[in-house]
Scaffold this active site. Structure first.
Site, mmCIF file in Angstrom:
data_model
loop_
_atom_site.group_PDB
_atom_site.id
_atom_site.type_symbol
_atom_site.label_atom_id
_atom_site.label_comp_id
_atom_site.label_asym_id
_atom_site.label_seq_id
_atom_site.Cartn_x
_atom_site.Cartn_y
_atom_site.Cartn_z
ATOM 1 N N GLU A 116 -8.871 -7.389 5.057
ATOM 2 C CA GLU A 116 -8.073 -8.412 4.375
ATOM 3 C C GLU A 116 -7.380 -9.339 5.367
ATOM 4 O O GLU A 116 -7.290 -10.556 5.141
ATOM 5 C CB GLU A 116 -7.052 -7.729 3.462
ATOM 6 C CG GLU A 116 -7.702 -7.089 2.229
ATOM 7 C CD GLU A 116 -6.881 -5.975 1.623
ATOM 8 O OE1 GLU A 116 -5.659 -5.905 1.914
ATOM 9 O OE2 GLU A 116 -7.443 -5.160 0.864
ATOM 10 N N THR A 172 -21.787 -19.478 -14.030
ATOM 11 C CA THR A 172 -20.949 -20.333 -13.182
ATOM 12 C C THR A 172 -21.269 -20.210 -11.695
ATOM 13 O O THR A 172 -21.460 -21.235 -11.025
ATOM 14 C CB THR A 172 -19.453 -20.093 -13.444
ATOM 15 O OG1 THR A 172 -19.179 -18.690 -13.424
ATOM 16 C CG2 THR A 172 -19.038 -20.666 -14.780
ATOM 17 N N TYR A 197 0.808 -1.220 0.000
ATOM 18 C CA TYR A 197 0.000 0.000 0.000
ATOM 19 C C TYR A 197 0.848 1.281 0.000
ATOM 20 O O TYR A 197 0.491 2.245 -0.687
ATOM 21 C CB TYR A 197 -0.973 -0.012 1.175
ATOM 22 C CG TYR A 197 -2.183 -0.874 0.932
ATOM 23 C CD1 TYR A 197 -3.276 -0.384 0.227
ATOM 24 C CD2 TYR A 197 -2.242 -2.185 1.404
ATOM 25 C CE1 TYR A 197 -4.398 -1.175 -0.003
ATOM 26 C CE2 TYR A 197 -3.361 -2.983 1.178
ATOM 27 C CZ TYR A 197 -4.431 -2.475 0.473
ATOM 28 O OH TYR A 197 -5.536 -3.269 0.238
ATOM 29 N N VAL A 240 -19.383 -9.151 -10.549
ATOM 30 C CA VAL A 240 -18.769 -8.687 -11.791
ATOM 31 C C VAL A 240 -17.519 -9.506 -12.054
ATOM 32 O O VAL A 240 -16.666 -9.634 -11.181
ATOM 33 C CB VAL A 240 -18.406 -7.182 -11.704
ATOM 34 C CG1 VAL A 240 -17.658 -6.745 -12.971
ATOM 35 C CG2 VAL A 240 -19.662 -6.354 -11.538
ATOM 36 N N PHE A 241 -17.399 -10.067 -13.259
ATOM 37 C CA PHE A 241 -16.175 -10.742 -13.650
ATOM 38 C C PHE A 241 -15.211 -9.691 -14.198
ATOM 39 O O PHE A 241 -15.382 -9.206 -15.321
ATOM 40 C CB PHE A 241 -16.462 -11.804 -14.716
ATOM 41 C CG PHE A 241 -17.200 -13.019 -14.205
ATOM 42 C CD1 PHE A 241 -17.363 -13.231 -12.853
ATOM 43 C CD2 PHE A 241 -17.738 -13.932 -15.076
ATOM 44 C CE1 PHE A 241 -18.043 -14.345 -12.371
ATOM 45 C CE2 PHE A 241 -18.414 -15.049 -14.626
ATOM 46 C CZ PHE A 241 -18.570 -15.255 -13.270
#
Length: 418
Positions: free
Chosen positions: A140, A285, A98, A410-411
Site C-alpha cells: 500500500e 465499464t 491495522y 469483482v465489483f
C-alpha cells in the site's frame, strides 16, 4: 515466513478457525463498529455490511492467507495481497488502523473459540496476522507513493463537468480536477474511489471503474443499485446509498472527492496476442475503457468483446461498443440479450452504429463462450456478477485458455471465483 512452531499450531487449529470464521467475523465487525462507529460511517460500505458480503470476504482472505503459509512456507499469495492492497490504497486505509483491527479480531476469536484459544494459539495467529499486515502495508505504501499520496490522504476535489444518461439505470459522470492541476495517470481497467456526503452526515465511499479518460479529466459510469434479493440470499439487499445519491442529486457543477486510480486488473501493454473481454451488465465499464484505449492506439490485435445484458435498452455503451469495434480492424462484438428481440424486430441501431453489422453478432439467452472460435494465446478479462464470471471462466478453461491468462474484476468484496 511463518516460524516452524507457529506453522504447527496454525495447521492444527486452522480447521477450528475456518469452521467458525463466519461467526468470528460477524462478532469482529460488531465489536469494531461499537468501538469505532466512524469506521462504519466513513470508511466501510454500509450496504456490504448489511448483506454480509464484506464479512465473507474478510473470512476468506484470512483463511486463504493462513492456508497458503502452511502449504507453501517459502512464498506468499502475492496476487491476493495485491488485490487487497489496491482496494485499501484507494480507500485511504492507514497503517495505524491495522492494530485496531487486530484488537477486535482477536477479541472475537477468543470469545467464539473460548478455552481453545491458548497463549500458544494467540502467538501463532498473531504471527499470521502481522505477516499479512506488514505485507499489505508495504504494498500500500508503494502504491500510494506511485500515486503521489501518503498517509491515507487520497481525496482530491473534482468538479462534475457533465453527465450522460447511458440507460435508465446507468449514468456517466465526467470529472475534472477542481484545482486545475493535471489528472493522475491511469491504466485501462483501473478504478477510482468516490466519496460523497449523505443526508445523515456519513461520508460513504464506493469504487467505480474508469469507463474512459477524456482530455483533462476522468470518466466513471454508475449503475443505480435498487433494493433486491440476490440468489440464495437470506435477506434483501438495501438500495445503493451512493449510486442512488449520484443519480438523484449530481447533474453537473457539483464537487465530488475522488482518489487516484488504482487496481491490479489492467490491460497488459505487452505483446500482440488476441484479447477477449467478457462482461455482463455494468461489468462492461472497465471493458469499454480498455477498448477505448486500444482504439485510440490503433491496435491491430484480434479482439473479441462478448457482452450479456437483459435487453438492448439496458445495455450501457451499446453505441460506443459498435463504434469502437468498427474502428479496430480485427475486432468483433458478440452480444447476448436475455429478453431477446420480438419476432421480426430489428436490433435498435443508432446513426453512429451504421456500417458495423458484419462485426456484431446478436444472440438470445445466456452468454455461451463455447459458441465462439477463441484463438490460441488469448488473454481474457471478465467482469460482471460472480455467477456469470464463474460460468465464463469455466467455459474459457474448457476452450483451452490457461487459468493464468484469465483475469477478473469483482465489483464489491472479492469472494473469489473458486
Amino acid at each position: 515466513m511463518l516460524s516452524s512452531e507457529s506453522a504447527k499450531t496454525v495447521t492444527a487449529t486452522l480447521p477450528a478457525v475456518s469452521g467458525a470464521i463466519d461467526e468470528i467475523t460477524a462478532l469482529f465487525y460488531e465489536k469494531l463498529f461499537t468501538a469505532h462507529p466512524e469506521l462504519l460511517r466513513d470508511l466501510f460500505n454500509r450496504g456490504n455490511q448489511a448483506n454480509g458480503s464484506q464479512r465473507q470476504a474478510l473470512a476468506g482472505s484470512i483463511a486463504a492467507f493462513a492456508s497458503h503459509l502452511v502449504a507453501y512456507p517459502d512464498s506468499r499469495p502475492d496476487a491476493m495481497l495485491a488485490r487487497i492492497a489496491h482496494k485499501h490504497a484507494s480507500l485511504g486505509v492507514r497503517e495505524d488502523q491495522y492494530p485496531i483491527v487486530r484488537e477486535h479480531l482477536f477479541a472475537a476469536i477468543a470469545e467464539v473459540l473460548g478455552d481453545a484459544v491458548t497463549d500458544e494459539v494467540v502467538r501463532a495467529w498473531d504471527e499470521v496476522y502481522w505477516l499479512m499486515t506488514h505485507a499489505l502495508v508495504a504494498i500500500e505504501k508503494r502504491l500510494s507513493a506511485e500515486a503521489g499520496v501518503q498517509d491515507g490522504k487520497v481525496w482530491r476535489p473534482y468538479r462534475v463537468a457533465g453527465r450522460i444518461q447511458e440507460t435508465d439505470e446507468v449514468a456517466t459522470f465526467l470529472l475534472q480536477p477542481a484545482d486545475g492541476a493535471p489528472v493522475p495517470p491511469s491504466r485501462p481497467g483501473q478504478y477510482v474511489s468516490v466519496q460523497v456526503q449523505l443526508p445523515d452526515g456519513a461520508r460513504q465511499i464506493r469504487q467505480y471503474s474508469l469507463s474512459g479518460q477524456p482530455d483533462g479529466g476522468l470518466q466513471i459510469s454508475v449503475k443505480r443499485v435498487a433494493a433486491g434479493r440476490r440468489a440464495g440470499a437470506l435477506s434483501e439487499d438495501p438500495a445503493g446509498e451512493v449510486s442512488g445519491h449520484l443519480h438523484a442529486h449530481v447533474h453537473g457543477g457539483e464537487i465530488l472527492y475522488v482518489s487516484p486510480p488504482f487496481g491490479d486488473v489492467v490491460l497488459s501493454e505487452d505483446g500482440a496476442g488476441p484479447l477477449l473481454f467478457a462482461s455482463a451488465g455494468i461489468g462492461c465499464t472497465p471493458m469499454i475503457g480498455m477498448l477505448s484505449h486500444l482504439a485510440a492506439a490503433g491496435s491491430g490485435r484480434r479482439i473479441i468483446t462478448a457482452h450479456a445484458d437483459r435487453s438492448p435498452a439496458t445495455h450501457p455503451f451499446r453505441t460506443d461498443l459498435r463504434r469502437l469495434t468498427d474502428k479496430l480492424p480485427h475486432a468483433t462484438a458478440e452480444l447476448w440479450y436475455g429478453e431477446g428481440l420480438q419476432e421480426g424486430e430489428a436490433l435498435p441501431c443508432d446513426r453512429a452504429e451504421q456500417g458495423t453489422a458484419e462485426a456484431v453478432t446478436v444472440r438470445t439467452g445466456l452468454m455461451d463462450l463455447t459458441q465462439l472460435a477463441i484463438p490460441a494465446g488469448t488473454t481474457a478479462y471478465l467482469c460482471g456478477p460472480v455467477p456469470f464470471m464463474k460460468a465464463a471462466r469455466a467455459q474459457l478453461l474448457a476452450a483451452g485458455v490457461p487459468a493464468a491468462q484469465i483475469h477478473y474484476e469483482v465489483f464489491g468484496p472479492d469472494l473469489g471465483l473458486g
